[in-house]
Design a protein around this motif. Sequence first.
Motif, PDB file in Angstrom:
ATOM      1  N   LEU A   1       0.466  14.593  -0.889  1.00 14.89           N
ATOM      2  CA  LEU A   1      -0.843  14.678  -1.514  1.00 14.89           C
ATOM      3  C   LEU A   1      -1.735  13.577  -0.968  1.00 14.89           C
ATOM      4  N   ASP A   2      -3.030  13.835  -0.906  1.00 14.38           N
ATOM      5  CA  ASP A   2      -3.972  12.820  -0.434  1.00 14.38           C
ATOM      6  C   ASP A   2      -4.089  11.708  -1.463  1.00 14.38           C
ATOM      7  N   THR A   3      -4.126  10.471  -0.971  1.00 11.34           N
ATOM      8  CA  THR A   3      -4.363   9.327  -1.856  1.00 11.34           C
ATOM      9  C   THR A   3      -5.843   9.015  -1.869  1.00 11.34           C
ATOM     10  N   MET A   4      -6.347   8.668  -3.020  1.00  9.36           N
ATOM     11  CA  MET A   4      -7.780   8.364  -3.169  1.00  9.36           C
ATOM     12  C   MET A   4      -7.977   6.856  -3.113  1.00  9.36           C
ATOM     13  N   GLY A   5      -8.060   6.341  -1.888  1.00 11.04           N
ATOM     14  CA  GLY A   5      -8.293   4.909  -1.731  1.00 11.04           C
ATOM     15  C   GLY A   5      -7.056   4.097  -2.034  1.00 11.04           C
ATOM     16  N   SER A   6      -7.229   2.812  -2.166  1.00  9.01           N
ATOM     17  CA  SER A   6      -6.128   1.917  -2.457  1.00  9.01           C
ATOM     18  C   SER A   6      -5.930   1.801  -3.953  1.00  9.01           C
ATOM     19  N   VAL A   7      -4.679   1.587  -4.374  1.00  5.12           N
ATOM     20  CA  VAL A   7      -4.359   1.416  -5.777  1.00  5.12           C
ATOM     21  C   VAL A   7      -3.577   0.136  -5.941  1.00  5.12           C
ATOM     22  N   GLU A   8      -3.503  -0.303  -7.198  1.00  4.45           N
ATOM     23  CA  GLU A   8      -2.715  -1.492  -7.466  1.00  4.45           C
ATOM     24  C   GLU A   8      -1.276  -1.231  -7.056  1.00  4.45           C
ATOM     25  N   SER A   9      -0.721  -2.085  -6.263  1.00  9.41           N
ATOM     26  CA  SER A   9       0.599  -1.830  -5.699  1.00  9.41           C
ATOM     27  C   SER A   9       1.281  -3.147  -5.409  1.00  9.41           C
ATOM     28  N   PHE A  10       2.489  -3.020  -4.886  1.00  8.39           N
ATOM     29  CA  PHE A  10       3.185  -4.195  -4.427  1.00  8.39           C
ATOM     30  C   PHE A  10       2.516  -4.685  -3.153  1.00  8.39           C
ATOM     31  N   TYR A  11       2.751  -5.935  -2.819  1.00  7.58           N
ATOM     32  CA  TYR A  11       2.198  -6.506  -1.602  1.00  7.58           C
ATOM     33  C   TYR A  11       3.333  -6.836  -0.648  1.00  7.58           C
ATOM     34  N   GLN A  12       3.032  -6.698   0.634  1.00 12.09           N
ATOM     35  CA  GLN A  12       3.985  -7.182   1.611  1.00 12.09           C
ATOM     36  C   GLN A  12       3.943  -8.703   1.583  1.00 12.09           C
ATOM     37  N   GLN A  13       5.078  -9.274   1.930  1.00  5.82           N
ATOM     38  CA  GLN A  13       5.188 -10.734   1.875  1.00  5.82           C
ATOM     39  C   GLN A  13       4.113 -11.376   2.758  1.00  5.82           C
ATOM     40  N   LYS A  14       3.424 -12.385   2.211  1.00  7.16           N
ATOM     41  CA  LYS A  14       2.415 -13.163   2.925  1.00  7.16           C
ATOM     42  C   LYS A  14       1.197 -12.334   3.324  1.00  7.16           C
ATOM     43  N   THR A  15       0.837 -11.372   2.511  1.00  8.71           N
ATOM     44  CA  THR A  15      -0.387 -10.634   2.776  1.00  8.71           C
ATOM     45  C   THR A  15      -1.084 -10.353   1.461  1.00  8.71           C
ATOM     46  N   ASP A  16      -2.422 -10.266   1.495  1.00  8.34           N
ATOM     47  CA  ASP A  16      -3.198 -10.002   0.289  1.00  8.34           C
ATOM     48  C   ASP A  16      -3.747  -8.581   0.277  1.00  8.34           C
ATOM     49  N   VAL A  17      -3.310  -7.742   1.225  1.00  5.83           N
ATOM     50  CA  VAL A  17      -3.841  -6.392   1.328  1.00  5.83           C
ATOM     51  C   VAL A  17      -2.941  -5.437   0.579  1.00  5.83           C
ATOM     52  N   ALA A  18      -3.483  -4.712  -0.390  1.00  4.51           N
ATOM     53  CA  ALA A  18      -2.687  -3.770  -1.178  1.00  4.51           C
ATOM     54  C   ALA A  18      -2.346  -2.548  -0.353  1.00  4.51           C
ATOM     55  N   GLN A  19      -1.134  -2.046  -0.546  1.00  4.12           N
ATOM     56  CA  GLN A  19      -0.719  -0.831   0.114  1.00  4.12           C
ATOM     57  C   GLN A  19      -1.073   0.371  -0.760  1.00  4.12           C
ATOM     58  N   PRO A  20      -1.599   1.446  -0.169  1.00  8.01           N
ATOM     59  CA  PRO A  20      -1.899   2.630  -0.969  1.00  8.01           C
ATOM     60  C   PRO A  20      -0.617   3.286  -1.459  1.00  8.01           C
ATOM     61  N   THR A  21      -0.666   3.867  -2.644  1.00  4.49           N
ATOM     62  CA  THR A  21       0.473   4.592  -3.163  1.00  4.49           C
ATOM     63  C   THR A  21       0.733   5.831  -2.316  1.00  4.49           C
ATOM     64  N   LEU A  22       2.010   6.113  -2.055  1.00  9.45           N
ATOM     65  CA  LEU A  22       2.394   7.361  -1.422  1.00  9.45           C
ATOM     66  C   LEU A  22       2.539   8.395  -2.536  1.00  9.45           C
ATOM     67  N   MET A  23       1.865   9.522  -2.371  1.00 12.03           N
ATOM     68  CA  MET A  23       1.857  10.528  -3.445  1.00 12.03           C
ATOM     69  C   MET A  23       2.362  11.864  -2.918  1.00 12.03           C
ATOM     70  N   TYR A  24       3.329  12.444  -3.656  1.00  9.84           N
ATOM     71  CA  TYR A  24       3.910  13.713  -3.245  1.00  9.84           C
ATOM     72  C   TYR A  24       4.069  14.629  -4.460  1.00  9.84           C
ATOM     73  N   GLN A  25       4.035  15.913  -4.200  1.00 11.54           N
ATOM     74  CA  GLN A  25       4.423  16.883  -5.213  1.00 11.54           C
ATOM     75  C   GLN A  25       5.879  17.217  -4.990  1.00 11.54           C
ATOM     76  N   TRP A  26       6.678  17.158  -6.054  1.00 11.26           N
ATOM     77  CA  TRP A  26       8.109  17.461  -5.966  1.00 11.26           C
ATOM     78  C   TRP A  26       8.302  18.964  -6.111  1.00 11.26           C
ATOM     79  N   LEU A  27       8.897  19.587  -5.084  1.00 14.60           N
ATOM     80  CA  LEU A  27       9.090  21.035  -5.087  1.00 14.60           C
ATOM     81  C   LEU A  27      10.537  21.426  -5.365  1.00 14.60           C
ATOM     82  N   GLY A  28      11.383  20.408  -5.544  1.00 14.76           N
ATOM     83  CA  GLY A  28      12.803  20.692  -5.766  1.00 14.76           C
ATOM     84  C   GLY A  28      13.136  20.889  -7.234  1.00 14.76           C
ATOM     85  N   GLN A  29      14.409  21.117  -7.476  1.00 12.66           N
ATOM     86  CA  GLN A  29      14.879  21.335  -8.848  1.00 12.66           C
ATOM     87  C   GLN A  29      15.076  20.002  -9.564  1.00 12.66           C
TER      88      GLN A  29
END
Length: 365
Positions: free
Chosen positions: A337-365
């Motif tokens: 699924l498309d992500t709408m901009g950046s969201v509050e997330s974890f940060y990589q070590q020694k960086t202040d840039v937020a990573q966008p959430t990865l968003m998927y639709q689950w099609l399995g059981q």
Amino acid sequence: MLKKLINLIVLPLIALTSIALVQAAEVSKLEEADIAVSSRANDVKNNALKEALAAVFLKNSGSPSVVLNPLIKAQINEPEVILTQYGYFEQNGELMLKASFDHQRVIAKLRQAGLPVWGSQRPLTLIWLTVDENTEPTILADASISELRDDLTQASANKGIPVMLPIMDLDDVMGVTVNDVRGGFTDVVFVASARYQSDYFAIANIENQGSRVMFTINLFNKTRTNGVLQPLVAQQGEAADNQQAVKRMMNILADYHISQYAIASTGSNAATEVSFSGLNNMTQMVNIEAYLRQLSAIKSISLHSFKGSTATYNVELYSSVDDLQRLLDIDSRLSKLDTMGSVESFYQQKTDVAQPTLMYQWLGQ
């Protein structure tokens, strides 16, 4: 010994029962190996257990050099430490030893050694391959009963690279000709490949030129970049015979896929969030968590939130978010699924840039 061990690897792949509907493939029994033995004597058994464990390490890493690592070599010399069971059986009149090892400890040892780990979910490649049959060039079909078809199946299993061939029904015959494949008309093959739910497609040729066998292989994914299909791999060469040509091509595919999907720890402590929508029962939650825990890019997971039909997980990684996304994108149970901009997330070590959430639709059981 290394060459012998590589040739011993046989990875049972998921049955491709409907080749037009299958995407990716799951390699099973990564903790097992079968070794031919001359007898049940203790010294023969001990050597076979070492070979079996080496084969298991190779299965789970993908890199032939894994058995040369000092930590791995030391473990191979003491296979009983992580052996869970072994037994004997006969295959085509030959005595075989089957050994199983503690899979978690195998993976832990690879991580300790700083080596790549290749998970059970592996990309599926559709191969359009022209060969000379009865002096006439033809496109090798899935239903072919030729020796070359058997060679391809064996090479695929030995390398743990799931592949499929076109069914060459009326749609394929009308869509792609031998000249299209041998001429490298990628746009034509791209269109014909759309009906097959593979992750990649390859255009390959094996030609017998007198006493020489020449081969070419070009690998593509199904995403155009700026409207142009660019080969991810483009190689050619000469082989002793058709069987060796197939092995060489499978080695080329294996090298690329290992570089993309076998994940080594970078020590960066990267982390992100992954969301799955479309959930309506606890079984799906259990299956998602089990799925995430077996991905080679993931160090740990924890449930961050569950709202409506969407579960969001905090995910700590061995390497990068890009590595994780490549693994997620080849699973047919997920729809990105498309992500709408950046969201509050974890940060990589020694960086202040937020990573966008990865968003998927689950099609399995």
